[in-house]
Design a protein around this motif. Structure first.
Motif, PDB file in Angstrom:
ATOM      1  N   SER A   1      13.153   2.954   5.280  1.00 61.92           N
ATOM      2  CA  SER A   1      13.075   3.541   3.947  1.00 61.92           C
ATOM      3  C   SER A   1      11.680   3.305   3.378  1.00 61.92           C
ATOM      4  CB  SER A   1      14.131   2.911   3.033  1.00 61.92           C
ATOM      5  OG  SER A   1      13.966   3.374   1.709  1.00 61.92           O
ATOM      6  N   LEU A   2      11.035   4.373   2.943  1.00 64.37           N
ATOM      7  CA  LEU A   2       9.708   4.255   2.341  1.00 64.37           C
ATOM      8  C   LEU A   2       9.779   4.144   0.824  1.00 64.37           C
ATOM      9  CD1 LEU A   2       7.712   6.876   4.459  1.00 64.37           C
ATOM     10  CD2 LEU A   2       7.905   4.408   4.818  1.00 64.37           C
ATOM     11  N   ALA A   3      10.934   4.434   0.255  1.00 63.67           N
ATOM     12  CA  ALA A   3      11.076   4.391  -1.202  1.00 63.67           C
ATOM     13  C   ALA A   3      10.863   2.967  -1.702  1.00 63.67           C
ATOM     14  CB  ALA A   3      12.457   4.894  -1.612  1.00 63.67           C
ATOM     15  N   GLY A   4       9.915   2.801  -2.611  1.00 66.45           N
ATOM     16  CA  GLY A   4       9.639   1.491  -3.179  1.00 66.45           C
ATOM     17  C   GLY A   4       8.750   0.612  -2.323  1.00 66.45           C
ATOM     18  N   LEU A   5       8.315   1.106  -1.154  1.00 68.04           N
ATOM     19  CA  LEU A   5       7.458   0.309  -0.277  1.00 68.04           C
ATOM     20  C   LEU A   5       6.146  -0.018  -0.990  1.00 68.04           C
ATOM     21  CD1 LEU A   5       7.052  -0.798   2.688  1.00 68.04           C
ATOM     22  CD2 LEU A   5       5.841   1.356   3.133  1.00 68.04           C
ATOM     23  N   ARG A   6       5.824  -1.299  -1.074  1.00 69.72           N
ATOM     24  CA  ARG A   6       4.612  -1.748  -1.763  1.00 69.72           C
ATOM     25  C   ARG A   6       3.417  -1.625  -0.815  1.00 69.72           C
ATOM     26  NH1 ARG A   6       4.554  -4.986  -6.010  1.00 69.72           N
ATOM     27  NH2 ARG A   6       3.057  -6.403  -5.018  1.00 69.72           N
ATOM     28  N   VAL A   7       2.510  -0.712  -1.159  1.00 66.96           N
ATOM     29  CA  VAL A   7       1.372  -0.399  -0.294  1.00 66.96           C
ATOM     30  C   VAL A   7       0.070  -0.781  -0.995  1.00 66.96           C
ATOM     31  CG1 VAL A   7       0.124   1.426   0.927  1.00 66.96           C
ATOM     32  CG2 VAL A   7       2.629   1.507   0.772  1.00 66.96           C
ATOM     33  N   LEU A   8      -0.795  -1.467  -0.265  1.00 65.22           N
ATOM     34  CA  LEU A   8      -2.149  -1.760  -0.734  1.00 65.22           C
ATOM     35  C   LEU A   8      -3.115  -0.897   0.061  1.00 65.22           C
ATOM     36  CD1 LEU A   8      -4.237  -3.495  -2.322  1.00 65.22           C
ATOM     37  CD2 LEU A   8      -4.172  -5.102  -0.395  1.00 65.22           C
ATOM     38  N   LEU A   9      -3.981  -0.166  -0.640  1.00 63.98           N
ATOM     39  CA  LEU A   9      -4.959   0.707   0.008  1.00 63.98           C
ATOM     40  C   LEU A   9      -6.334   0.059  -0.054  1.00 63.98           C
ATOM     41  CD1 LEU A   9      -5.986   3.346   1.258  1.00 63.98           C
ATOM     42  CD2 LEU A   9      -6.058   4.322  -1.053  1.00 63.98           C
ATOM     43  N   ALA A  10      -6.944  -0.123   1.112  1.00 66.36           N
ATOM     44  CA  ALA A  10      -8.315  -0.620   1.202  1.00 66.36           C
ATOM     45  C   ALA A  10      -9.205   0.552   1.588  1.00 66.36           C
ATOM     46  CB  ALA A  10      -8.413  -1.745   2.226  1.00 66.36           C
ATOM     47  N   ASP A  11     -10.053   0.988   0.670  1.00 64.87           N
ATOM     48  CA  ASP A  11     -10.862   2.196   0.840  1.00 64.87           C
ATOM     49  C   ASP A  11     -12.311   1.805   1.123  1.00 64.87           C
ATOM     50  OD1 ASP A  11     -12.113   4.611   0.746  1.00 64.87           O
ATOM     51  OD2 ASP A  11     -11.426   5.174  -1.251  1.00 64.87           O
ATOM     52  N   ALA A  12     -12.798   2.195   2.309  1.00 59.83           N
ATOM     53  CA  ALA A  12     -14.177   1.881   2.688  1.00 59.83           C
ATOM     54  C   ALA A  12     -15.070   3.100   2.548  1.00 59.83           C
ATOM     55  CB  ALA A  12     -14.225   1.343   4.110  1.00 59.83           C
ATOM     56  N   GLY A  13     -14.951   3.794   1.431  1.00 62.16           N
ATOM     57  CA  GLY A  13     -15.868   4.875   1.121  1.00 62.16           C
ATOM     58  C   GLY A  13     -15.493   6.237   1.644  1.00 62.16           C
TER      59      GLY A  13
END
Length: 205
Positions: free
Chosen positions: A7-19
């Motif tokens: 289940s992806l609903a409510g999945l806590r995701v952190l995005l690390a963006d390198a530009g």
């Protein structure tokens, strides 16, 4: 038998963006998938922030978006994964085979090369979660096997002590260990360890 999807609903995701400047698109797709984007790290302006933000935000999945993963980034990731493993999806424009191996060794669960089509994000998150669960199960099995092997070695040593000190054969020595374990409400390995410790204390130096 097919396993049900995670289940992806409510999945806590952190995005690390390198530009790569895809965070707005990723954010919209995460909303569509009903995931929770807990934070976005700008690895260009703050390249050393990954470890501290992971501790503070405690995401259930880390998504890294970069041109190519740098050795410094993978080192940070490896340290964080050693402390608290979690699923990691790495999106990169290009990677060498050596970088792929380094990324997997650092704890990356799934790789996506040559960009991130938004419609594929859900499947990639599922892949990262499934691969992470599989790897964790293998680690648990390995730890269990190592523990069982160590316990068997203890029992063998303790049985040898009983055979030497009490003149018992192998079967009688093993039965003696079993009886001691039952009488004391302990495992065979615990009784064996105590017997080995006592033998070492009493043996002349």
């Amino acid at each position: 038998m097919d396993m049900p999807p995670f289940s992806l609903a409510g999945l806590r995701v952190l995005l690390a963006d390198a530009g790569q400047r895809r965070s707005p698109v990723i954010r919209l797709e995460l909303i569509r998938l009903r995931c929770q984007l807990v934070d976005v790290i700008d690895l260009v302006t703050d390249p050393d922030a990954l470890g501290s933000v992971l501790v503070r935000q405690a995401p259930e999945l880390l998504l890294i978006d970069c041109e190519q993963p740098t050795p410094e980034l993978l080192e940070q990731l490896g340290q964080a994964q050693a402390q608290l493993p979690r699923p990691v999806l790495l999106v990169a424009e290009q990677m060498t085979p050596a970088q792929m191996r380094a990324a997997l060794a650092a704890g990356v669960s799934a790789l996506q090369l040559a960009g991130l089509p938004p419609q594929r994000l859900g499947a990639l998150l599922q892949l990262a979660l499934a691969r992470f669960e599989h790897d964790q199960a293998l680690q648990r099995e390995l730890r269990l096997a190592q523990t069982q092997l160590a316990e068997r070695k203890l029992v063998e040593r303790a049985r040898g002590i009983l055979m030497r000190e009490q003149g018992l054969d192998e079967e009688a020595a093993f039965q003696r260990l079993r009886q001691l374990a039952m009488d004391g409400g302990q495992t065979l390995a615990a009784v064996a360890a105590r017997l080995i410790d006592a033998d070492q204390l009493l043996r002349p130096r």
